[in-house]
Design a protein around this motif. Structure first.
Motif, PDB file in Angstrom:
ATOM      1  N   ALA A   1       0.806  -1.225   0.000  1.00 16.66           N
ATOM      2  CA  ALA A   1       0.000   0.000   0.000  1.00 16.66           C
ATOM      3  C   ALA A   1       0.841   1.277   0.000  1.00 16.66           C
ATOM      4  N   ALA A   2       1.893   1.299   0.780  1.00 16.82           N
ATOM      5  CA  ALA A   2       2.696   2.526   0.885  1.00 16.82           C
ATOM      6  C   ALA A   2       3.366   2.847  -0.447  1.00 16.82           C
ATOM      7  N   ALA A   3       3.917   1.811  -1.100  1.00 14.30           N
ATOM      8  CA  ALA A   3       4.585   2.019  -2.386  1.00 14.30           C
ATOM      9  C   ALA A   3       3.570   2.379  -3.471  1.00 14.30           C
ATOM     10  N   ILE A   4       2.371   1.817  -3.386  1.00 14.57           N
ATOM     11  CA  ILE A   4       1.319   2.147  -4.358  1.00 14.57           C
ATOM     12  C   ILE A   4       0.959   3.631  -4.238  1.00 14.57           C
ATOM     13  N   ALA A   5       0.820   4.101  -3.006  1.00 12.62           N
ATOM     14  CA  ALA A   5       0.489   5.515  -2.773  1.00 12.62           C
ATOM     15  C   ALA A   5       1.602   6.415  -3.323  1.00 12.62           C
ATOM     16  N   GLU A   6       2.816   5.984  -3.145  1.00  9.65           N
ATOM     17  CA  GLU A   6       3.966   6.726  -3.664  1.00  9.65           C
ATOM     18  C   GLU A   6       3.907   6.801  -5.200  1.00  9.65           C
ATOM     19  N   ASP A   7       3.604   5.667  -5.816  1.00  6.53           N
ATOM     20  CA  ASP A   7       3.541   5.620  -7.284  1.00  6.53           C
ATOM     21  C   ASP A   7       2.397   6.469  -7.815  1.00  6.53           C
ATOM     22  N   LEU A   8       1.275   6.458  -7.084  1.00 12.79           N
ATOM     23  CA  LEU A   8       0.131   7.286  -7.497  1.00 12.79           C
ATOM     24  C   LEU A   8       0.557   8.755  -7.513  1.00 12.79           C
ATOM     25  N   GLU A   9       1.259   9.152  -6.479  1.00 17.53           N
ATOM     26  CA  GLU A   9       1.737  10.528  -6.403  1.00 17.53           C
ATOM     27  C   GLU A   9       2.666  10.855  -7.576  1.00 17.53           C
ATOM     28  N   ARG A  10       3.543   9.917  -7.887  1.00 17.74           N
ATOM     29  CA  ARG A  10       4.504  10.115  -8.969  1.00 17.74           C
ATOM     30  C   ARG A  10       3.787  10.230 -10.317  1.00 17.74           C
ATOM     31  N   VAL A  11       2.788   9.368 -10.535  1.00 15.36           N
ATOM     32  CA  VAL A  11       2.034   9.390 -11.798  1.00 15.36           C
ATOM     33  C   VAL A  11       1.271  10.704 -11.931  1.00 15.36           C
ATOM     34  N   LEU A  12       0.698  11.157 -10.830  1.00 16.15           N
ATOM     35  CA  LEU A  12      -0.080  12.401 -10.890  1.00 16.15           C
ATOM     36  C   LEU A  12       0.831  13.624 -11.061  1.00 16.15           C
ATOM     37  N   ALA A  13       2.068  13.505 -10.613  1.00 14.21           N
ATOM     38  CA  ALA A  13       3.028  14.587 -10.833  1.00 14.21           C
ATOM     39  C   ALA A  13       3.445  14.627 -12.306  1.00 14.21           C
ATOM     40  N   LEU A  14       3.527  13.432 -12.895  1.00 17.63           N
ATOM     41  CA  LEU A  14       3.874  13.302 -14.305  1.00 17.63           C
ATOM     42  C   LEU A  14       2.733  13.800 -15.196  1.00 17.63           C
ATOM     43  N   PHE A  15       1.508  13.556 -14.751  1.00 14.49           N
ATOM     44  CA  PHE A  15       0.309  13.919 -15.521  1.00 14.49           C
ATOM     45  C   PHE A  15      -0.620  14.793 -14.668  1.00 14.49           C
ATOM     46  N   PRO A  16      -0.293  16.083 -14.539  1.00 19.12           N
ATOM     47  CA  PRO A  16      -1.145  16.966 -13.721  1.00 19.12           C
ATOM     48  C   PRO A  16      -2.596  16.999 -14.208  1.00 19.12           C
ATOM     49  N   ARG A  17      -2.785  16.778 -15.515  1.00 13.99           N
ATOM     50  CA  ARG A  17      -4.149  16.759 -16.061  1.00 13.99           C
ATOM     51  C   ARG A  17      -5.006  15.671 -15.422  1.00 13.99           C
ATOM     52  N   LEU A  18      -4.362  14.570 -15.099  1.00 17.84           N
ATOM     53  CA  LEU A  18      -5.108  13.472 -14.477  1.00 17.84           C
ATOM     54  C   LEU A  18      -5.507  13.849 -13.052  1.00 17.84           C
ATOM     55  N   LEU A  19      -4.662  14.581 -12.374  1.00 15.50           N
ATOM     56  CA  LEU A  19      -4.976  15.030 -11.017  1.00 15.50           C
ATOM     57  C   LEU A  19      -6.186  15.962 -11.049  1.00 15.50           C
ATOM     58  N   GLU A  20      -6.216  16.863 -12.035  1.00 17.53           N
ATOM     59  CA  GLU A  20      -7.348  17.789 -12.178  1.00 17.53           C
ATOM     60  C   GLU A  20      -8.652  17.036 -12.417  1.00 17.53           C
ATOM     61  N   ARG A  21      -8.530  15.838 -13.028  1.00 14.25           N
ATOM     62  CA  ARG A  21      -9.736  15.106 -13.417  1.00 14.25           C
ATOM     63  C   ARG A  21      -9.916  13.814 -12.628  1.00 14.25           C
ATOM     64  N   ILE A  22      -9.335  13.776 -11.468  1.00 18.43           N
ATOM     65  CA  ILE A  22      -9.197  12.531 -10.718  1.00 18.43           C
ATOM     66  C   ILE A  22     -10.543  11.820 -10.441  1.00 18.43           C
ATOM     67  N   LYS A  23     -11.616  12.604 -10.286  1.00 24.17           N
ATOM     68  CA  LYS A  23     -12.923  11.998  -9.952  1.00 24.17           C
ATOM     69  C   LYS A  23     -13.803  11.786 -11.181  1.00 24.17           C
ATOM     70  N   GLN A  24     -13.343  12.272 -12.309  1.00 26.24           N
ATOM     71  CA  GLN A  24     -14.130  12.227 -13.545  1.00 26.24           C
ATOM     72  C   GLN A  24     -14.111  10.816 -14.144  1.00 26.24           C
ATOM     73  N   PRO A  25     -15.261  10.363 -14.707  1.00 29.39           N
ATOM     74  CA  PRO A  25     -15.233   9.042 -15.364  1.00 29.39           C
ATOM     75  C   PRO A  25     -14.223   9.020 -16.512  1.00 29.39           C
ATOM     76  N   GLY A  26     -13.479   7.920 -16.642  1.00 32.08           N
ATOM     77  CA  GLY A  26     -12.464   7.786 -17.676  1.00 32.08           C
ATOM     78  C   GLY A  26     -13.002   8.067 -19.070  1.00 32.08           C
ATOM     79  N   GLY A  27     -14.244   7.654 -19.307  1.00 29.33           N
ATOM     80  CA  GLY A  27     -14.851   7.796 -20.627  1.00 29.33           C
ATOM     81  C   GLY A  27     -15.087   9.227 -21.047  1.00 29.33           C
ATOM     82  N   THR A  28     -15.057  10.162 -20.095  1.00 33.91           N
ATOM     83  CA  THR A  28     -15.312  11.565 -20.441  1.00 33.91           C
ATOM     84  C   THR A  28     -14.021  12.314 -20.760  1.00 33.91           C
ATOM     85  N   LEU A  29     -12.880  11.655 -20.656  1.00 41.86           N
ATOM     86  CA  LEU A  29     -11.606  12.317 -20.960  1.00 41.86           C
ATOM     87  C   LEU A  29     -11.406  12.461 -22.459  1.00 41.86           C
ATOM     88  N   SER A  30     -10.593  13.433 -22.839  1.00 39.38           N
ATOM     89  CA  SER A  30     -10.225  13.582 -24.252  1.00 39.38           C
ATOM     90  C   SER A  30      -9.290  12.439 -24.644  1.00 39.38           C
TER      91      SER A  30
END
Ligand code: ATP
Length: 236
Positions: A108-137
């Motif tokens: 769990a701890a490493a997963i949380a770390e990776d989530l943070e890293r991915v969201l830092a790499l893709f700030p757009r995903l952080l902005e849309r974190i609660k949005q259904p995947g199907g509504t993304l461009s």
């Protein structure tokens, strides 16, 4: 070598579509696989990820023969794929899609770390974190597919046509991120019809024609190879 495909043959029913393909990927490399429509790029990816069985030949990953290993066990060994067409779960939120990428993990701890890293790499995903995947461009869905693959903390990231259907600026952006991920230490195999981008970013590349590797070399060399230019770069 991190991945070593040797003389791999794959068939759909009786029709052989890959003929004795040999491809090697070293740790830390970006390797590109380019080729026209139907050349067998996706099939090569499927052979590596374990979705298609081999008729003959072998695949070694991190020193282990994985030729007959189940696809889910290959994910656990460190092979993770962002598939062609992205494969986003449209009804699930961005967060849930990313969580799915870590489904084989219990740390769990490493997963949380990776989530943070991915969201830092893709700030757009952080902005849309609660949005259904199907509504993304389209571009955002591609980011989500790569982010989800990274959530498995792979040793080798497999990307199938990440530029597909994207506008030129977005393609540039996606490849910038691929380069960045690689510079952070990730080994990447990218399958692409966009030879220009793939070759300019890859350390090495293989050219696939009707199921056979016809050429390989440094990305930069292939970018300036007259035959490659004529066939794949739209330059006479
Ligand atoms: P694309 O860029 O269009 O995805 P590709 O280089 O990835 O092309 P593949 O999808 O690997 O090529 O296809 C290689 C060959 O295998 C093609 O001739 C294709 O028609 C055939 N093929 C692919 N999938 C199947 C299938 N499920 N059943 C039968 N033949 C298939």
């Amino acid at each position: 070598m991190l991945l070593e495909m040797e003389n791999v043959t794959v068939a759909y029913g009786r029709i052989e579509v890959l003929h004795q393909i040999s491809i090697g990927i070293d740790e830390g490399e970006i390797v590109a696989l380019i080729g026209a429509n139907g050349a067998g790029k996706t099939t090569t990816m499927r052979a590596i990820s374990g979705i298609r069985p081999l008729s003959s030949g072998s695949i070694k990953f991190a020193g282990e023969d994985i030729s007959k290993l189940r696809a889910d066990l290959r994910v656990i060994r460190g092979l993770s794929q962002a598939p062609e067409g992205r494969g986003i779960f449209p009804g699930m939120s961005v967060r849930e899609n990313l969580d799915m990428g870590a489904y084989t993990r219990r740390d769990a701890a490493a997963i949380a770390e990776d989530l943070e890293r991915v969201l830092a790499l893709f700030p757009r995903l952080l902005e849309r974190i609660k949005q259904p995947g199907g509504t993304l461009s389209g571009g955002e869905q591609q980011m989500l597919a790569i982010g989800r693959a990274l959530m498995a903390r792979p040793k080798l990231l497999l990307l199938d046509e990440p530029s597909m259907g994207l506008a030129p600026m977005l393609i540039q952006q996606i490849f910038n991120i691929i380069t960045e991920i690689n510079q952070q230490g990730m080994t990447v195999l990218v399958v692409e019809q966009n030879a220009q981008q793939a070759l300019s970013r890859a350390h090495r590349a293989y050219v696939l024609e009707t199921g056979t590797v016809v050429k390989s070399g440094a990305g930069q060399d292939l970018l300036h190879d007259p035959a490659v230019k004529a066939a794949y770069l739209g330059v006479a």
